[in-house]
Design a protein around this motif. Structure first.
Motif, PDB file in Angstrom:
ATOM      1  N   LEU A   1      -8.820 -45.264 -80.729  1.00 22.04           N
ATOM      2  CA  LEU A   1      -8.899 -45.684 -79.153  1.00 22.04           C
ATOM      3  C   LEU A   1      -9.178 -47.196 -78.932  1.00 22.04           C
ATOM      4  O   LEU A   1      -9.939 -47.663 -79.581  1.00 22.04           O
ATOM      5  CB  LEU A   1     -10.343 -44.695 -78.692  1.00 22.04           C
ATOM      6  N   VAL A   2      -8.133 -47.451 -77.825  1.00 18.93           N
ATOM      7  CA  VAL A   2      -8.141 -48.721 -77.615  1.00 18.93           C
ATOM      8  C   VAL A   2      -7.952 -48.905 -76.119  1.00 18.93           C
ATOM      9  O   VAL A   2      -7.774 -47.763 -75.257  1.00 18.93           O
ATOM     10  CB  VAL A   2      -6.913 -49.551 -77.997  1.00 18.93           C
ATOM     11  N   PRO A   3      -8.612 -50.120 -75.263  1.00 17.40           N
ATOM     12  CA  PRO A   3      -8.660 -49.922 -73.833  1.00 17.40           C
ATOM     13  C   PRO A   3      -7.305 -49.732 -73.374  1.00 17.40           C
ATOM     14  O   PRO A   3      -6.213 -50.275 -73.847  1.00 17.40           O
ATOM     15  CB  PRO A   3      -8.968 -51.509 -73.429  1.00 17.40           C
ATOM     16  N   SER A   4      -7.120 -49.050 -72.158  1.00 19.72           N
ATOM     17  CA  SER A   4      -5.814 -48.880 -71.729  1.00 19.72           C
ATOM     18  C   SER A   4      -5.585 -49.725 -70.557  1.00 19.72           C
ATOM     19  O   SER A   4      -4.354 -49.970 -70.234  1.00 19.72           O
ATOM     20  CB  SER A   4      -5.913 -47.490 -70.933  1.00 19.72           C
ATOM     21  N   GLY A   5      -6.722 -50.286 -69.918  1.00 21.67           N
ATOM     22  CA  GLY A   5      -6.663 -51.130 -68.731  1.00 21.67           C
ATOM     23  C   GLY A   5      -7.876 -52.104 -68.892  1.00 21.67           C
ATOM     24  O   GLY A   5      -8.488 -52.295 -69.744  1.00 21.67           O
ATOM     25  N   GLY A   6      -8.260 -52.539 -67.603  1.00 19.97           N
ATOM     26  CA  GLY A   6      -9.295 -53.380 -67.333  1.00 19.97           C
ATOM     27  C   GLY A   6     -10.690 -52.513 -67.389  1.00 19.97           C
ATOM     28  O   GLY A   6     -10.558 -51.097 -67.648  1.00 19.97           O
ATOM     29  N   ASP A   7     -11.884 -52.975 -67.074  1.00 18.69           N
ATOM     30  CA  ASP A   7     -13.132 -52.297 -66.863  1.00 18.69           C
ATOM     31  C   ASP A   7     -13.030 -51.077 -66.157  1.00 18.69           C
ATOM     32  O   ASP A   7     -12.240 -51.127 -65.016  1.00 18.69           O
ATOM     33  CB  ASP A   7     -14.186 -53.032 -66.204  1.00 18.69           C
ATOM     34  N   GLY A   8     -13.546 -50.050 -66.462  1.00 17.09           N
ATOM     35  CA  GLY A   8     -13.357 -48.361 -65.932  1.00 17.09           C
ATOM     36  C   GLY A   8     -12.310 -47.820 -65.901  1.00 17.09           C
ATOM     37  O   GLY A   8     -12.115 -46.638 -65.404  1.00 17.09           O
ATOM     38  N   THR A   9     -11.463 -48.127 -66.871  1.00 14.28           N
ATOM     39  CA  THR A   9     -10.140 -47.324 -67.317  1.00 14.28           C
ATOM     40  C   THR A   9     -10.417 -46.806 -68.503  1.00 14.28           C
ATOM     41  O   THR A   9     -11.302 -47.208 -69.308  1.00 14.28           O
ATOM     42  CB  THR A   9      -8.900 -48.221 -67.352  1.00 14.28           C
ATOM     43  N   PRO A  10      -9.811 -45.535 -69.020  1.00 15.85           N
ATOM     44  CA  PRO A  10     -10.317 -44.942 -70.005  1.00 15.85           C
ATOM     45  C   PRO A  10      -9.469 -45.610 -71.386  1.00 15.85           C
ATOM     46  O   PRO A  10      -8.773 -46.277 -71.299  1.00 15.85           O
ATOM     47  CB  PRO A  10      -9.482 -43.173 -69.795  1.00 15.85           C
ATOM     48  N   ALA A  11     -10.292 -45.235 -72.470  1.00 15.50           N
ATOM     49  CA  ALA A  11      -9.719 -45.556 -73.749  1.00 15.50           C
ATOM     50  C   ALA A  11      -8.574 -44.661 -74.023  1.00 15.50           C
ATOM     51  O   ALA A  11      -8.465 -43.668 -73.549  1.00 15.50           O
ATOM     52  CB  ALA A  11     -10.703 -45.571 -74.619  1.00 15.50           C
ATOM     53  N   VAL A  12      -7.561 -45.206 -74.952  1.00 18.24           N
ATOM     54  CA  VAL A  12      -6.346 -44.284 -74.985  1.00 18.24           C
ATOM     55  C   VAL A  12      -6.105 -44.303 -76.671  1.00 18.24           C
ATOM     56  O   VAL A  12      -6.344 -45.411 -77.352  1.00 18.24           O
ATOM     57  CB  VAL A  12      -5.228 -44.907 -74.120  1.00 18.24           C
ATOM     58  N   ASP A  13      -5.552 -43.476 -77.234  1.00 20.63           N
ATOM     59  CA  ASP A  13      -5.072 -43.465 -78.411  1.00 20.63           C
ATOM     60  C   ASP A  13      -3.954 -44.499 -78.591  1.00 20.63           C
ATOM     61  O   ASP A  13      -2.981 -44.641 -77.824  1.00 20.63           O
ATOM     62  CB  ASP A  13      -4.188 -41.978 -78.963  1.00 20.63           C
ATOM     63  N   GLU A  14      -4.311 -45.596 -79.432  1.00 19.07           N
ATOM     64  CA  GLU A  14      -3.345 -46.731 -79.660  1.00 19.07           C
ATOM     65  C   GLU A  14      -1.934 -46.210 -79.912  1.00 19.07           C
ATOM     66  O   GLU A  14      -0.863 -46.989 -79.732  1.00 19.07           O
ATOM     67  CB  GLU A  14      -3.798 -47.598 -80.936  1.00 19.07           C
ATOM     68  N   PHE A  15      -1.500 -44.945 -80.495  1.00 20.49           N
ATOM     69  CA  PHE A  15      -0.285 -44.772 -80.881  1.00 20.49           C
ATOM     70  C   PHE A  15       0.573 -43.975 -79.592  1.00 20.49           C
ATOM     71  O   PHE A  15       1.834 -44.158 -79.685  1.00 20.49           O
ATOM     72  CB  PHE A  15      -0.111 -43.620 -81.944  1.00 20.49           C
ATOM     73  N   LEU A  16      -0.026 -43.968 -78.420  1.00 19.51           N
ATOM     74  CA  LEU A  16       0.682 -43.453 -77.353  1.00 19.51           C
ATOM     75  C   LEU A  16       1.711 -44.567 -77.000  1.00 19.51           C
ATOM     76  O   LEU A  16       2.698 -44.085 -76.787  1.00 19.51           O
ATOM     77  CB  LEU A  16      -0.438 -43.679 -76.146  1.00 19.51           C
ATOM     78  N   VAL A  17       1.635 -45.877 -76.917  1.00 24.83           N
ATOM     79  CA  VAL A  17       2.625 -46.901 -76.730  1.00 24.83           C
ATOM     80  C   VAL A  17       4.139 -46.567 -77.467  1.00 24.83           C
ATOM     81  O   VAL A  17       4.944 -46.744 -77.226  1.00 24.83           O
ATOM     82  CB  VAL A  17       2.105 -48.107 -76.559  1.00 24.83           C
ATOM     83  N   LYS A  18       3.530 -46.115 -78.937  1.00 25.44           N
ATOM     84  CA  LYS A  18       4.620 -45.854 -79.960  1.00 25.44           C
ATOM     85  C   LYS A  18       5.671 -44.745 -79.633  1.00 25.44           C
ATOM     86  O   LYS A  18       6.608 -44.535 -79.839  1.00 25.44           O
ATOM     87  CB  LYS A  18       4.214 -45.696 -81.306  1.00 25.44           C
ATOM     88  N   GLU A  19       5.135 -43.605 -78.576  1.00 22.91           N
ATOM     89  CA  GLU A  19       5.694 -42.531 -78.069  1.00 22.91           C
ATOM     90  C   GLU A  19       6.336 -42.960 -76.693  1.00 22.91           C
ATOM     91  O   GLU A  19       7.514 -42.478 -76.537  1.00 22.91           O
ATOM     92  CB  GLU A  19       4.894 -41.491 -78.141  1.00 22.91           C
ATOM     93  N   LEU A  20       5.657 -43.708 -76.047  1.00 23.71           N
ATOM     94  CA  LEU A  20       6.161 -44.090 -74.655  1.00 23.71           C
ATOM     95  C   LEU A  20       7.288 -44.849 -74.618  1.00 23.71           C
ATOM     96  O   LEU A  20       8.234 -44.689 -73.815  1.00 23.71           O
ATOM     97  CB  LEU A  20       4.991 -44.486 -73.827  1.00 23.71           C
ATOM     98  N   ALA A  21       7.353 -45.862 -75.331  1.00 24.75           N
ATOM     99  CA  ALA A  21       8.241 -46.893 -75.343  1.00 24.75           C
ATOM    100  C   ALA A  21       9.665 -46.193 -75.481  1.00 24.75           C
ATOM    101  O   ALA A  21      10.634 -46.509 -74.755  1.00 24.75           O
ATOM    102  CB  ALA A  21       7.823 -47.908 -76.376  1.00 24.75           C
ATOM    103  N   PRO A  22       9.986 -45.621 -76.827  1.00 27.39           N
ATOM    104  CA  PRO A  22      11.270 -45.270 -76.763  1.00 27.39           C
ATOM    105  C   PRO A  22      11.663 -44.028 -75.556  1.00 27.39           C
ATOM    106  O   PRO A  22      12.682 -43.903 -75.388  1.00 27.39           O
ATOM    107  CB  PRO A  22      11.206 -44.617 -78.129  1.00 27.39           C
ATOM    108  N   LEU A  23      10.647 -43.267 -75.158  1.00 26.25           N
ATOM    109  CA  LEU A  23      10.762 -42.157 -74.344  1.00 26.25           C
ATOM    110  C   LEU A  23      11.413 -42.942 -73.172  1.00 26.25           C
ATOM    111  O   LEU A  23      12.427 -42.286 -72.412  1.00 26.25           O
ATOM    112  CB  LEU A  23       9.603 -41.529 -73.769  1.00 26.25           C
TER     113      LEU A  23
END
Length: 142
Positions: A72-94
């Motif tokens: 899990l890595v930060p998805s944004g600034g303070d108060g935002t949820p942590a997110v699976d770091e591999f989300l971006v690898k799926e979202l970018a090509p999508l």
């Protein structure tokens, strides 16, 4: 038939279409243009909303058993949820974006939704434009 002949055939069909095209009033064309702009703005907002929802779907990872497993890595600034770091690898090509642009979209979506709820609500009510709200979120980022 060579490429030039295909091009000439295509060009002649375009000229035939343009010769038979009925001239529409500027008002009709402007109304269609406005409808297209509104459709685009709604699509941009829906994309941003869905990215935020996708972040919520990627808010956990299985306990890593090996080095290099998802974390899990930060998805944004303070108060935002942590997110699976591999989300971006799926979202970018999508979305046909670079990974850097996909991360920026993720950060903007969650920062707007979770850190700027009034701006987010205004967007959802159609009171603003996505590009402007994203600039606000970036200007206020940690």
């Amino acid at each position: 038939m060579g490429a030039g002949a295909e091009m000439s055939e295509a060009a002649s069909s375009v000229s035939v279409v343009s010769e038979t095209k009925v001239q529409r009033s500027a008002r009709v064309v402007a109304d269609e243009l406005l409808a297209a702009v509104n459709t685009q703005r709604l699509a941009e907002l829906e994309q941003l909303r869905l990215v935020g929802e996708l972040v919520d779907c990627y808010d956990h990872v299985e306990t890593p058993l090996i080095e290099g497993a998802a974390r899990l890595v930060p998805s944004g600034g303070d108060g935002t949820p942590a997110v699976d770091e591999f989300l971006v690898k799926e979202l970018a090509p999508l979305l046909r974006l670079s990974e850097a642009n996909a991360w920026q979209l993720i950060r903007d979506a969650v920062n707007l939704r979770d850190r700027h709820p009034q701006t987010w609500c205004s967007l959802l009510l159609g009171q603003g434009q996505v590009w402007h709200a994203r600039q606000i979120a970036r200007a206020c980022a940690d």
